[in-house]
Scaffold this active site. Structure first.
Site, short mmCIF file in Angstrom:
data_model
loop_
_atom_site.label_atom_id
_atom_site.label_comp_id
_atom_site.label_asym_id
_atom_site.label_seq_id
_atom_site.Cartn_x
_atom_site.Cartn_y
_atom_site.Cartn_z
N MET A 1 25.60 75.03 37.18
CA MET A 1 25.19 76.33 37.64
C MET A 1 24.19 76.91 36.64
SD MET A 1 27.40 79.90 37.95
CE MET A 1 28.83 79.05 38.46
N PRO A 2 22.91 77.02 37.00
CA PRO A 2 21.92 77.63 36.11
C PRO A 2 22.15 79.13 35.99
CG PRO A 2 20.86 76.38 37.87
CD PRO A 2 22.31 76.48 38.21
N ILE A 3 22.15 79.61 34.76
CA ILE A 3 22.28 81.04 34.48
C ILE A 3 21.13 81.44 33.56
CG2 ILE A 3 23.73 82.86 33.51
CD1 ILE A 3 26.13 80.98 33.98
#
Length: 80
Positions: A1-3
């Site tokens: 999950m890119p944050i």
């Protein structure tokens, strides 16, 4: 999950911030082949008195630059 966390000096419209969130999200989808549903973008709007440039509060530097250029609105400083 890119944050991704984006720090900006306050003063942009909600529409500008929404557009930036969409653009950053799309960049992550394209560059990381990440599903858009997994992308998270956090935006921190900083007050000029809570951000420093070259050892001084941003509001002072911005006011000086505004006076020097004759601009009616201060430019936002993106980097020191």
């Amino acid at each position: 999950m890119p944050i991704v966390t984006v720090n900006l000096l306050e003063g942009r419209s909600p529409e500008q911030i929404e557009g930036m969130i969409a653009a950053v999200s799309e960049a992550l989808v394209q560059s990381l082949d990440a599903p858009i549903e997994t992308v998270r973008v956090m935006v921190n709007e900083l007050q000029p008195h809570g951000f420093g440039i070259a050892g001084r509060p941003a509001y002072q530097v911005m006011a000086e630059r505004q006076a020097a250029t004759g601009q009616s609105e201060p430019e936002e400083e993106g980097s020191p």
